[in-house]
Structure formats: structure tokens, C-alpha cells
Write a protein that holds these residues in place. Structure first.
Motif, PDB file in Angstrom:
ATOM      1  N   TRP A   1       0.801  -1.228   0.000  1.00  0.00           N
ATOM      2  CA  TRP A   1       0.000   0.000   0.000  1.00  0.00           C
ATOM      3  C   TRP A   1       0.842   1.290   0.000  1.00  0.00           C
ATOM      4  N   SER A   2       2.139   1.193   0.342  1.00  0.00           N
ATOM      5  CA  SER A   2       2.965   2.380   0.440  1.00  0.00           C
ATOM      6  C   SER A   2       3.323   2.920  -0.944  1.00  0.00           C
ATOM      7  N   LYS A   3       3.206   4.214  -1.099  1.00  0.00           N
ATOM      8  CA  LYS A   3       3.562   4.857  -2.364  1.00  0.00           C
ATOM      9  C   LYS A   3       5.072   4.994  -2.515  1.00  0.00           C
ATOM     10  N   SER A   4       5.767   5.037  -1.373  1.00  0.00           N
ATOM     11  CA  SER A   4       7.222   5.204  -1.432  1.00  0.00           C
ATOM     12  C   SER A   4       7.952   3.904  -1.761  1.00  0.00           C
ATOM     13  N   GLU A   5       7.292   2.787  -1.560  1.00  0.00           N
ATOM     14  CA  GLU A   5       7.891   1.493  -1.852  1.00  0.00           C
ATOM     15  C   GLU A   5       6.986   0.711  -2.787  1.00  0.00           C
ATOM     16  N   ARG A   6       7.551   0.151  -3.814  1.00  0.00           N
ATOM     17  CA  ARG A   6       6.776  -0.624  -4.782  1.00  0.00           C
ATOM     18  C   ARG A   6       7.117  -2.104  -4.656  1.00  0.00           C
ATOM     19  N   CYS A   7       6.113  -2.929  -4.825  1.00  0.00           N
ATOM     20  CA  CYS A   7       6.318  -4.377  -4.741  1.00  0.00           C
ATOM     21  C   CYS A   7       6.928  -4.897  -6.041  1.00  0.00           C
ATOM     22  N   THR A   8       7.991  -5.629  -5.919  1.00  0.00           N
ATOM     23  CA  THR A   8       8.581  -6.297  -7.067  1.00  0.00           C
ATOM     24  C   THR A   8       7.881  -7.643  -7.274  1.00  0.00           C
ATOM     25  N   ASN A   9       8.181  -8.284  -8.360  1.00  0.00           N
ATOM     26  CA  ASN A   9       7.622  -9.624  -8.590  1.00  0.00           C
ATOM     27  C   ASN A   9       8.037 -10.593  -7.487  1.00  0.00           C
ATOM     28  N   GLU A  10       9.242 -10.410  -7.001  1.00  0.00           N
ATOM     29  CA  GLU A  10       9.726 -11.262  -5.911  1.00  0.00           C
ATOM     30  C   GLU A  10       8.906 -11.034  -4.646  1.00  0.00           C
ATOM     31  N   ASN A  11       8.577  -9.774  -4.373  1.00  0.00           N
ATOM     32  CA  ASN A  11       7.730  -9.477  -3.215  1.00  0.00           C
ATOM     33  C   ASN A  11       6.375 -10.163  -3.321  1.00  0.00           C
ATOM     34  N   VAL A  12       5.778 -10.085  -4.484  1.00  0.00           N
ATOM     35  CA  VAL A  12       4.452 -10.671  -4.686  1.00  0.00           C
ATOM     36  C   VAL A  12       4.490 -12.184  -4.513  1.00  0.00           C
ATOM     37  N   ILE A  13       5.517 -12.818  -5.079  1.00  0.00           N
ATOM     38  CA  ILE A  13       5.640 -14.278  -4.950  1.00  0.00           C
ATOM     39  C   ILE A  13       5.826 -14.669  -3.489  1.00  0.00           C
ATOM     40  N   TYR A  14       6.666 -13.922  -2.780  1.00  0.00           N
ATOM     41  CA  TYR A  14       6.910 -14.218  -1.369  1.00  0.00           C
ATOM     42  C   TYR A  14       5.620 -14.089  -0.555  1.00  0.00           C
ATOM     43  N   ILE A  15       4.862 -13.033  -0.798  1.00  0.00           N
ATOM     44  CA  ILE A  15       3.611 -12.820  -0.061  1.00  0.00           C
ATOM     45  C   ILE A  15       2.616 -13.946  -0.332  1.00  0.00           C
ATOM     46  N   LEU A  16       2.484 -14.333  -1.589  1.00  0.00           N
ATOM     47  CA  LEU A  16       1.544 -15.399  -1.933  1.00  0.00           C
ATOM     48  C   LEU A  16       1.965 -16.736  -1.324  1.00  0.00           C
ATOM     49  N   LEU A  17       3.262 -17.038  -1.383  1.00  0.00           N
ATOM     50  CA  LEU A  17       3.743 -18.296  -0.797  1.00  0.00           C
ATOM     51  C   LEU A  17       3.527 -18.319   0.716  1.00  0.00           C
TER      52      LEU A  17
END
Length: 457
Positions: free
Chosen positions: A132-148
Motif C-alpha cells: 500500500w505504500s507509495k514510497s515502496e513498490r512491490c517487485t515480482n519477488e515481493n508478490v511471490i513471497y507474499i503469496l507463498l
């Protein structure tokens, strides 16, 4: 003689009635009493791991005491071995013949693990502020980690996500979940090697001797397997200093959390539990139900002094109890002092043996077996004091949630705050008590009523 038998059975019934903990899984599990000394071990384990995650708190940093908790990873080994012991003690005679029985078991395990797991993730949402933070963007790695992490399989993937962490302590819950899924198959395999469908049927003295020899041999094999991942984690002092935390295939991280690398610890706990069951049972099958309850330790200190179970009434404080006390004391000194040795660059390469593997697993299984086998020892009595029992009852909630309140506060003010180990401890205990009584137990009780029943015998 008949009067003595009746008196022993009455004493056993009384012990079971005043025991404060209720086993809600008796419809599926074997009807055995709860080993209260293990509740004390749970308390030690969670506090041990808590200290490991508190090395950067201001009190420990100020007084240069961070090294005291560097061996906290041993608490995870104790937790995995204890889990295997308790599983076979509770479900050792369950045959899991049908899919219904298997999923009934898995459903109850899920109902025990997941409510607090997801509640802790919710409170630790500051860790994934890129969502949700505008100052930090989720990378593909972040998304995969969150889903796992949401699907509780992140540790199952041989990949190091580096600095990414969403409530770091709950990685072991994902690994434990893998153990639970495998437990019925592991149990079936062990019983196949023992040539018995039910462990409780091993009542003949000769059969038990053969079974114990096979169990000891299996323990040796599993201990050897548990040592295989260790050489891949050896690092020289130079490699340790220059290590790159973004190395996505760093074996030190991957093997430490991997279920496949840690499952030998769980299996050793299972084998230790079976050995304990055979050693504690009578050679006469007619008396087995009475003698199998040798380890009833009451959580109330006064009740513990005034009430005895059938076997403990025949037990005396002997040399075995003294040896356990010495072993426990020396173990405390070893776990506190050994990290200091690994400050030496030459020894640092082998420090992984204190984090996982055969040495730690063997030591923990000896603790579990001896403490349950000799309830009159000072060690067993200390571990069943009311304070440790109460802490052990909330240990899982404390383990999952002790790191979350600082995250919640950081979320509210927008920055990470300096942590105090004292405030963190009391805050963790407070939220753990709340979560156990209003989340963990209500949800589990509801699920236990809804899930299909499956008799073990």
C-alpha cells in the motif's frame, strides 16, 4: 490383591479428573494422559526463540548480553522433536486407513495452526508495506513471497528471498505443517518396519526387544541423514563476513528452513516417543492401560505433591533422576557458553551444528525421553511448575505474536521503533493470553465439533 488393583485404578481415574488440560481429540486419538512436562518444554522453547529474536533490543545491546541468546535456534530443534513425540503419543495407534480419517486428522491440525498464523500475519502487515505504500513498490519477488506465505508453503521452495520477511518466526509453522501432512505416512512406514499395525500391541517381552533394536537402528539412520545438510552450510570466517544476503540460492538459509532438511528432527521425536511407549508399558497386556500412564504430571504444584499416578507411586528418586539433573544443568551451560567458542574464526565454520542436525536432535530427544521417564527428577518437577505450565499453554500464541505488537506500533507511527526486551516480553504474553482464549481455543473447539469423527481403534 484385588483391592490393590481397584485402588490403583481409582488413583488413575482421580489423576485424570483433576488434570486441568482436556484432550479434545480423544475421538480420533489414542486415550492417553497429557505429559505435562512437555508443556514446560514448550515454554522453554518459545522463550529461547524469543531471546534469539531479541538480540538487537536495547537492554541486551547496552549490557553486551546478545551472545547469551545466539544459540536460540536450538529451541526450534526442541520444538520439532517435541512435536514428533507428541504426535506419536497421541496418534500412535491410529491406522489412517481411509481418506476420511486422514483429512479428519489434517483438519484438526490446520484448526490448531492456522487461526493464530493468519492473525499474526495480519498484525505484522507493516512488513509488507510495499502493498500500500507509495514510497515502496512491490517487485515480482515481493508478490511471490507474499503469496507463498499466505499459502503456508514459502519454506517448501528452495529459494532465499533475502531481506524479505513477514513475521519472521512463523516460517517454522509452514515447516511444521509439512510435517503434519507427512505424519500418517511416516507412522505407517515405521509400523511396517516394526511389523505391527498398532504400537500398543507390542506387549510381549521378546517382541518389544526386537522392536527396540529396530527403533535404535532407525534412530542411527535418521541421525546420519540429519547430518547430511550440515557440510553444505559450513562457511569460513571470510565467507561469513562477505556473505551476500541476496544470494537466492544460499544453502545456509534454504536448508535451515527447508522441511526436507528438518524432517529428520521430527522423525527422531516420533522414534523417541515410540521407544518411550515401549519402555513404559508392561509386558502383561492386561495391565498395559494402567502402566501406559506413567508420566502423568499435574500442572498444579500442590496436586503434584499430593497425587501420584500408578507407576510414579512405584518410582523413587534414583541414580537416573540424578543423571538427568546433571545432564540438564550441563546442557544449560553448554547452550549458553558454546556460542562464545564460535567467535573464534577457526570454529565459526562449524557453528551450524548448534542450529540443526544430528547433535542437537540427539540432545533434545534425550531431554524429552528422560524428563518424561523420570518424573521425580528435579528437572521434571521444575518444568511442571505452574509458571512454566501457564507459559507453555500460551507458547504457540506467544511464538506467533511476540514480534507483532512492535510492528503494529511501527505501522501507526510510520517508522520502526527501538525495542525493549522487557516491554516486548510482557506485551507478547498479554496478546498471547488474549489470542489463546479468544481466537485459538474457540476456533479449534468449533472445528473439532464440525470435523468428522474417526476412531483410532
Amino acid at each position: 490383591m484385588a483391592f490393590t488393583s481397584f485402588k490403583m485404578k481409582s488413583t488413575y481415574k482421580k489423576d485424570m479428573e483433576i488434570s486441568p488440560t482436556v484432550n479434545n481429540e480423544q475421538t480420533q486419538s489414542t486415550r492417553r494422559p497429557i505429559i505435562h512436562v512437555f508443556t514446560g518444554f514448550r515454554a522453554l522453547s518459545c522463550l529461547w526463540i524469543f531471546m534469539l529474536h531479541s538480540t538487537d533490543t536495547k537492554e541486551l545491546m547496552k549490557f553486551h548480553l546478545s551472545w547469551l541468546s545466539l544459540n536460540g535456534s536450538a529451541g526450534v530443534v526442541l520444538f520439532f522433536c517435541l512435536s514428533g513425540f507428541v504426535m506419536v503419543w497421541t496418534y500412535g495407534d491410529c491406522k489412517f486407513k481411509s481418506a476420511k480419517c486422514y483429512w479428519s486428522f489434517i483438519g484438526r491440525r490446520a484448526a490448531r495452526l492456522f487461526p493464530l498464523y493468519y492473525f499474526s500475519l495480519l498484525l505484522s502487515i507493516y512488513d509488507i508495506r510495499c502493498v500500500w505504500s507509495k514510497s515502496e513498490r512491490c517487485t515480482n519477488e515481493n508478490v511471490i513471497y507474499i503469496l507463498l506465505t499466505l499459502f503456508t508453503v514459502q519454506t517448501w521452495i528452495p529459494y532465499n528471498f533475502g531481506v524479505l520477511s513477514w513475521n519472521e518466526p512463523v516460517w517454522s509453522v509452514q515447516t511444521e505443517w509439512f510435517f503434519y501432512l507427512m505424519f500418517p505416512f511416516i507412522l505407517h512406514l515405521i509400523r511396517y518396519f516394526l511389523n505391527r499395525n498398532q504400537i500398543s500391541l507390542l506387549t510381549n517381552r521378546d517382541d518389544k526387544k526386537k522392536a527396540l533394536k529396530r527403533l535404535y537402528f532407525m534412530c542411527i539412520i535418521v541421525l546420519f541423514i540429519s547430518s547430511i545438510p550440515l557440510p553444505f552450510q559450513f562457511k569460513t570466517y571470510e565467507e561469513f563476513i562477505s556473505k551476500n544476503i541476496t544470494d537466492h540460492f544460499d544453502p545456509t538459509v534454504i536448508l535451515y528452513t527447508s522441511p526436507l532438511a528438518r524432517i529428520p528432527e521430527f522423525i527422531l521425536g516420533i522414534l523417541t516417543g515410540i521407544i518411550f511407549m515401549l519402555k513404559s508399558s508392561s509386558d502383561n497386556p492386561t495391565n498395559q492401560s494402567d502402566n501406559s500412564v506413567s508420566i502423568t504430571l499435574l500442572s498444579n504444584d500442590n496436586q503434584q505433591q499430593n497425587t501420584q499416578s500408578p507407576l510414579s507411586s512405584r518410582s523413587k528418586y534414583d541414580g537416573h533422576c540424578c543423571m538427568l539433573n546433571i545432564y540438564f544443568f550441563l546442557g544449560i551451560l553448554f547452550f549458553i557458553g558454546s556460542p562464545v567458542l564460535f567467535i573464534i574464526p577457526v570454529l565459526l565454520k562449524h557453528s551450524v551444528i548448534l542450529r540443526m542436525g544430528s547433535v542437537m536432535s540427539f540432545m533434545m530427544c534425550i531431554y524429552l525421553y528422560a524428563a518424561a521417564r523420570y518424573p521425580l527428577s528435579l528437572t521434571s518437577r521444575l518444568l511442571t511448575k505452574s509458571l512454566l505450565i501457564k507459559m507453555g499453554e500460551i507458547s504457540y500464541a506467544f511464538y506467533c505474536l511476540s514480534e507483532t505488537l512492535p510492528q503494529v506500533y511501527s505501522l501507526l507511527i510510520g517508522v520502526m521503533v527501538e525495542q525493549s526486551v522487557i516491554m516486548k516480553l510482557f506485551a507478547g504474553i498479554g496478546i498471547a493470553v488474549f489470542a489463546r482464549h479468544f481466537i485459538e481455543m474457540p476456533f479449534y473447539t468449533w472445528a473439532n465439533k464440525k470435523l468428522p469423527k474417526c476412531q483410532c481403534r
